[in-house]
Design a protein around this motif. Structure first.
Motif, PDB file in Angstrom:
ATOM      1  N   THR A  64       0.834  -1.200   0.000  1.00 40.61           N
ATOM      2  CA  THR A  64       0.000   0.000   0.000  1.00 40.61           C
ATOM      3  C   THR A  64       0.869   1.250   0.000  1.00 40.61           C
ATOM      4  O   THR A  64       0.511   2.265  -0.580  1.00 40.61           O
ATOM      5  N   ASN A  65       2.038   1.175   0.637  1.00 43.14           N
ATOM      6  CA  ASN A  65       2.946   2.308   0.757  1.00 43.14           C
ATOM      7  C   ASN A  65       4.240   1.973   0.032  1.00 43.14           C
ATOM      8  O   ASN A  65       4.850   0.925   0.280  1.00 43.14           O
ATOM      9  N   VAL A  66       4.671   2.846  -0.876  1.00 44.81           N
ATOM     10  CA  VAL A  66       5.820   2.542  -1.729  1.00 44.81           C
ATOM     11  C   VAL A  66       7.093   2.313  -0.930  1.00 44.81           C
ATOM     12  O   VAL A  66       7.994   1.603  -1.385  1.00 44.81           O
ATOM     13  N   SER A  67       7.192   2.885   0.271  1.00 46.87           N
ATOM     14  CA  SER A  67       8.409   2.709   1.060  1.00 46.87           C
ATOM     15  C   SER A  67       8.634   1.239   1.416  1.00 46.87           C
ATOM     16  O   SER A  67       9.770   0.803   1.603  1.00 46.87           O
ATOM     17  N   LYS A  68       7.550   0.463   1.500  1.00 48.32           N
ATOM     18  CA  LYS A  68       7.687  -0.947   1.839  1.00 48.32           C
ATOM     19  C   LYS A  68       8.107  -1.796   0.640  1.00 48.32           C
ATOM     20  O   LYS A  68       8.376  -2.979   0.797  1.00 48.32           O
ATOM     21  N   GLU A  88       0.603   2.590   6.529  1.00 44.97           N
ATOM     22  CA  GLU A  88       1.740   3.175   7.233  1.00 44.97           C
ATOM     23  C   GLU A  88       3.045   2.964   6.463  1.00 44.97           C
ATOM     24  O   GLU A  88       3.224   1.971   5.759  1.00 44.97           O
ATOM     25  N   SER A  89       3.989   3.894   6.641  1.00 41.69           N
ATOM     26  CA  SER A  89       5.281   3.837   5.958  1.00 41.69           C
ATOM     27  C   SER A  89       6.282   2.994   6.727  1.00 41.69           C
ATOM     28  O   SER A  89       6.157   2.791   7.933  1.00 41.69           O
ATOM     29  N   GLY A 117       3.977  15.206  -0.089  1.00 37.51           N
ATOM     30  CA  GLY A 117       2.732  14.515   0.203  1.00 37.51           C
ATOM     31  C   GLY A 117       2.997  13.260   1.018  1.00 37.51           C
ATOM     32  O   GLY A 117       4.128  12.944   1.375  1.00 37.51           O
ATOM     33  N   THR A 118       1.950  12.533   1.343  1.00 34.70           N
ATOM     34  CA  THR A 118       2.120  11.277   2.067  1.00 34.70           C
ATOM     35  C   THR A 118       2.505  10.181   1.092  1.00 34.70           C
ATOM     36  O   THR A 118       1.953  10.091  -0.019  1.00 34.70           O
ATOM     37  N   LEU A 119       3.444   9.323   1.495  1.00 32.39           N
ATOM     38  CA  LEU A 119       3.866   8.236   0.615  1.00 32.39           C
ATOM     39  C   LEU A 119       2.727   7.265   0.344  1.00 32.39           C
ATOM     40  O   LEU A 119       2.680   6.633  -0.710  1.00 32.39           O
ATOM     41  N   SER A 120       1.802   7.140   1.292  1.00 29.80           N
ATOM     42  CA  SER A 120       0.675   6.226   1.092  1.00 29.80           C
ATOM     43  C   SER A 120      -0.297   6.738   0.037  1.00 29.80           C
ATOM     44  O   SER A 120      -1.177   5.998  -0.411  1.00 29.80           O
ATOM     45  N   SER A 121      -0.163   8.003  -0.372  1.00 27.90           N
ATOM     46  CA  SER A 121      -1.055   8.537  -1.400  1.00 27.90           C
ATOM     47  C   SER A 121      -0.546   8.241  -2.807  1.00 27.90           C
ATOM     48  O   SER A 121      -1.258   8.498  -3.785  1.00 27.90           O
ATOM     49  N   ASN A 409      -7.232  12.027   4.373  1.00 24.00           N
ATOM     50  CA  ASN A 409      -6.204  12.798   3.689  1.00 24.00           C
ATOM     51  C   ASN A 409      -6.641  13.102   2.264  1.00 24.00           C
ATOM     52  O   ASN A 409      -7.045  12.192   1.524  1.00 24.00           O
ATOM     53  N   ASP A 410      -6.580  14.359   1.892  1.00 23.91           N
ATOM     54  CA  ASP A 410      -6.762  14.776   0.503  1.00 23.91           C
ATOM     55  C   ASP A 410      -5.424  15.321   0.023  1.00 23.91           C
ATOM     56  O   ASP A 410      -4.922  16.325   0.554  1.00 23.91           O
ATOM     57  N   VAL A 411      -4.860  14.637  -0.942  1.00 28.93           N
ATOM     58  CA  VAL A 411      -3.518  14.978  -1.412  1.00 28.93           C
ATOM     59  C   VAL A 411      -3.566  15.270  -2.907  1.00 28.93           C
ATOM     60  O   VAL A 411      -4.154  14.501  -3.680  1.00 28.93           O
TER      61      VAL A 411
END
Length: 983
Positions: A64-68, A88-89, A117-121, A409-411
């Protein structure tokens, strides 16, 4: 006759009636093009250190999060596992720990513009590739912001041709990936509680052994909650212990055995994701549009994450000398989570994992059966009628159902630019001269709600508590780049000069009320204002930058970059910092003496050095580390009103001299490919020295301050990185590739302040000559066979502070003063092993990661072996405890809230091996697709986070970089199925 093919070397063959030609790959044509700072570069020509990750590596995992998706994909990169909370990141560090107090996180750049922005977005399906820039030559053009490395994220673009429509859907089911700690069952728990009582009476209160046993039996009922919480209905607490043996009677039979954690976790949390994309265009204009939807349930009930995403990317060559691009994205996400953390009773990762196994989830009658409510369903037991200890008026499932926490969150992101100029010969002397004007903006609006119910828990007396938060972040980057790219014979030049301005603003607003109206999660009906707060943070950077790249005959490469940054965090006289890099690359394989060495396709030697900066010092607020945007200023806390009079106090001290933390980065490496590119090797050594570290300079607390921000201290990170890729088998129908990555990092604190050569924080020491966050605690020396007491190594010190008279003692107070330096979390070797196979339409990929060496202080394990409260459970290892004089064991006698000091019994080897992902896919035959009038169809299945092998079950060695554990959301294991259809 000449025979040629894209990506292959052109071959001269004689004209015959039958000719068999073996084509060899052209390493020059297949040379990987990487996205780097303010442009692109061929991997073979690059003087710096970088790793690329293509979208296939990301799409094989249900992240879900690109960091993972970064873990195991690049050398020199360490990640945490992150929590299992959907969205979550993970935390990321590149080439060691760049600072003590300042940020260690890399800079994320999306489509050429730093990302806020948030990485999860970011929808992972929208990503074309990621490039990890690791050294100064690669990242110095980002100046102050690139000191900890840079992760370049490039989103997909349109391609020339008719419109291609792709639909991709996946469904999955998640469960807990990390095994739970082995905790004792009900009988063993009662046994250990009895022994804890007995030992307390005997060793603390001085009772005779027989008297201590009798007193312990008599105290069981009050300690364990009375007969209401006695599941053994054929015995009372007073006679469940056999006086003859001192053990729980063997025929005791339990009426219930309800584990709290079982009631809270899902073994099949559902996840589904869908993506629609359109790409196409003409020679002049290309486009890509995408829509995405994700809905992921958490393995913890009531938690989850939803994301709606859209992206449009348009590139147009308006004329021969003018082009424009527009890349915009919109994301709306909703995250439901549990607001409690740490050892808060309401944090179920604490209470439900380590609570007494006697406590049921549901109310029981006198026979131990569920007492049904008026609706005929079991009733949650909140312990209101006498559960002992701090667990009265609390139920973990009820807390999750009754309390609510969410964040919306609106990104929005915008990347656009204009480029004037051309590389065509028609432009004469202006050929290769271009002016690019780029603008990027990130916007994030977050609405957060935390609700604590009015019926149970610590806000019941207040009639409930509702807190609302509204945050708004907006940042923009505007740059103007003048570029000149020209070749004169064998001489090739690439020159750039530019200006950039970055502005960031963050607005925070909070309000909270108590005494609420049931069922209305709004502030208006609440009668009592509990809290109200707001603030705004501003941050600016202005930069001038330049780059010079030169190569001769694509054999000798030289690069240099220069950037000067002015930061609003520093006083005007010390605001500007200058950062630079130089690098070279020698393509040895292009030399004349290598022409006859046909088995070497490429051999390059590169070296670089540069200096980068860091202005991002962290401060802690409300238990969370955030950036300090006002480093040099003397600030006042005005939250100290006296009745209706404004009141305040000085919260930070001014230091106009505080300035940039600097990092000098040296890199040397060799890249080689052999045997028609069937084997490639990339080996590098780096040495990074951080100077003028941003720290809190200590002061005597009698001044009213603990310290002030200053530039003090030096630290070094160094290490080796090795990546080996091979293709053992390659035929027309079958291909097998394998990749091994290994990295090392050595960290050493070189200098702190003259007054303080060591900073001690709990179990950690930051000391000159040692690695950052070295464990510093007492050292265990076994268990006294006569008394079962914990033994320690202790020592005295002479007048110079040297250790003398080292000995073994049970004196825990002396042990607390006799601490040892006992290593750190930093591994000796870490990396990954990956392989992928393809046979006709079948493809299989496997990714594993590993880490060798380092230590973790497992506080969760420690708490379950040294219980402070009678209603906490015990780890099964406690069954090895000392029980009688003469016992030889490593576990001391059972005590509740016993007298001891933190020691290395719970320092656990941090080594692990993880099977991160297995993906199996099948692409349907083309003949079938032609009949169905489809482009292609691929079906696939994957298992993510399949297994983790560690030295202690339940411990998460990837929780953080300092080597601690915490009561946090467990990582997930996900089984998924998917289909991708190209129309």
């Amino acid at each position: 006759m000449q025979i040629s093919y894209i990506g292959m070397q052109t071959q001269e063959v004689a004209i015959k009636s039958s000719v068999k030609v073996f084509m060899k790959s052209d390493s020059e044509m297949l040379d990987e093009v990487m996205v780097v700072a303010y442009g692109t570069a061929k991997k073979s020509s690059f003087t710096g250190s970088a790793s690329t990750i293509d979208n296939k590596k990301l799409q094989s995992r249900p992240i879900t999060n690109v960091s993972k998706g970064l873990e195991g994909q690049a050398t020199g990169l360490l990640t945490t596992s992150g929590t299992g909370q959907p969205g979550e990141s993970a935390s990321v560090v590149i080439r060691g720990y760049g600072s003590i107090n300042a940020s260690q996180s890399p800079l994320y750049v999306v489509d050429g513009i730093p990302y806020d922005g948030t990485l999860s977005s970011i929808n992972p399906s929208d990503i074309e590739s990621m490039t990890v820039l690791k050294d100064a030559s690669a990242g110095a053009l980002y100046g102050a912001r690139g000191a900890n490395g840079v992760v370049m994220i490039t989103t997909k673009k349109g391609k020339e041709g008719k419109t291609q429509v792709t639909w991709r859907s996946t469904v999955g089911w998640s469960s807990r990936a990390l095994k739970e700690y082995n905790m004792v069952g009900q009988k063993d728990y009662v046994q250990l509680t009895y022994e804890g009582l007995r030992n307390g009476f005997a060793f603390t209160n001085g009772y005779a052994w027989a008297d201590a046993e009798a007193a312990a039996r008599n105290s069981l009922s009050g300690t364990l909650g009375g007969e209401q919480y006695n599941p053994f209905k054929n015995y009372t607490w007073g006679n469940i212990i056999d006086p003859a043996t001192g053990t729980v009677r063997a025929d005791a039979t339990s009426a219930w055995d309800e584990r709290w954690m079982d009631a809270l976790q899902k073994d099949n949390a559902f996840r589904h994701e869908h993506q629609l994309s359109l790409t196409g265009g003409t020679e002049k204009t290309k486009y890509m549009f995408s829509l995405g939807y994700l809905n992921e349930d958490g393995i913890l009930v009531t938690t989850g994450f939803q994301r709606y995403s859209a992206r449009a990317n348009i590139n147009s060559e308006v004329t021969d000398w003018f082009s424009a691009n527009l890349n915009t994205s919109l994301t709306h996400s909703v995250s439901n989570y549990s607001q409690y953390t740490g050892s808060s009773q309401s944090n179920v990762w604490y209470s439900a994992q380590f609570v007494s196994p006697l406590f049921p989830v549901y109310i029981k009658d006198a026979q131990g059966n569920n007492a049904l409510g008026e609706d005929g369903h079991p009733q949650l037991d909140y312990g209101e009628s006498g559960r002992p200890g701090s667990y009265s008026d609390y139920n973990p499932l009820g807390g999750l159902l009754d309390d609510k926490s969410s964040v919306k969150n609106d990104v929005a992101g915008l990347r656009t630019g204009l480029t004037f100029g051309s590389d065509k010969d028609d432009f004469g002397v202006l050929k290769g001269l271009k002016l690019a004007i780029n603008f990027g903006m990130d916007y994030r609006q977050a609405s957060q709600m935390n609700y604590m119910n009015m019926y149970h828990g610590n806000q019941a007396a207040a009639g409930g508590l509702l807190s609302k938060y509204s945050t708004r972040m907006q940042s923009y980057t505007f740059n103007q780049l003048l570029m000149w790219n020209r070749s004169f014979g064998l001489h090739n030049f690439d020159v750039m000069a530019g200006h950039e301005f970055y502005a960031y603003q963050y607005e925070y607003l909070k309000a909270a009320k108590t005494n609420l109206v049931d069922g209305i999660l709004e502030l208006r009906p609440g009668t009592t204002l509990s809290d109200a707060d707001s603030y705004t943070d501003n941050y600016r950077i202005e930069s001038w930058l330049g780059r010079f790249n030169y190569n001769y005959d694509e054999k000798y490469y030289f690069s240099a970059s220069l950037r000067t940054d002015g930061s609003s965090r520093f006083y005007k006289d010390d605001r500007w910092g200058t950062f630079w890099s130089v690098g070279g690359n020698w393509r040895i394989s292009k030399e004349a003496f290598m022409e006859d060495v046909s088995w070497i396709n490429n051999l390059s030697f590169k070296v670089s050095y540069g200096q980068q900066g860091n202005d991002d010092i962290l401060k802690i607020s409300g238990g969370v580390y955030t950036s300090d945007y006002y480093l040099w200023q003397s600030l006042y806390d005005l939250g100290w009103a006296n009745s209706n009079q404004i009141g305040g106090l000085v919260s930070t001290l001014e230091n106009k001299n505080v300035s940039w933390e600097k990092s000098g980065n040296f890199n040397i490496g060799v890249e080689a490919s052999f045997f028609d590119n069937r084997l490639s090797v990339n080996a590098e050594y780096y040495n990074k020295k951080t100077t003028d570290m941003l720290l809190n300079y200590p002061m005597a607390t009698s001044t009213g301050f603990s310290g002030y921000n200053a530039n003090v201290g030096d630290m070094r990170n160094s290490g080796f990185e090795l990546e080996i890729k091979g293709t053992p088998i390659k035929t027309n129908n079958f291909t097998w590739n394998i990749t091994w990555m290994g990295s090392t990092v050595k960290n050493k604190v070189l200098k702190l302040t003259g007054e303080t050569p060591e900073i001690i924080d709990g179990i950690y020491s930051i000391k000159e000559g040692l690695p950052i966050n070295t464990f510093y605690m007492a050292k265990a020396a076994g268990v006294d066979p006569a008394t079962g007491a914990q033994l320690y190594w202790v020592y005295d010190t002479d007048d110079e502070g040297n250790m003398i008279n080292e000995r073994i003692s049970s004196d825990y107070e002396k042990a607390a003063q006799s601490k040892y330096y006992l290593g750190s979390r930093i591994p000796d070797l870490y990396g990954s092993i990956g392989t992928d196979l393809s046979w006709k339409g079948v493809d299989l990929s496997i990714l594993t990661t590993y880490s060798l060496g380092g230590k973790v202080y497992d506080g969760l394990y420690s708490a379950s072996m040294n219980n402070m409260y009678y209603n906490n459970a015990w780890n099964e290892h406690a069954l090895r405890r000392w029980q009688k004089p003469g016992d030889i064991t490593d576990v001391p006698r059972i005590e509740i809230a016993g007298k001891n000091t933190t020691n290395d019994r719970f320092l656990v080897d941090a080594s692990y091996f993880a099977i991160k992902n297995i993906t199996l896919g099948y692409t349907l035959p083309k003949a079938w697709m032609q009949k169905a009038k489809l482009g292609s169809v691929r079906v696939f299945g994957s298992i993510d986070n399949l297994a983790l092998f560690t030295h202690l079950q339940g411990m998460n060695p990837q929780y953080n970089f300092s080597g601690e554990t915490s009561y946090s959301y467990s990582p997930n294991k996900t089984w998924s199925l998917g289909v991708e259809i190209n129309f």
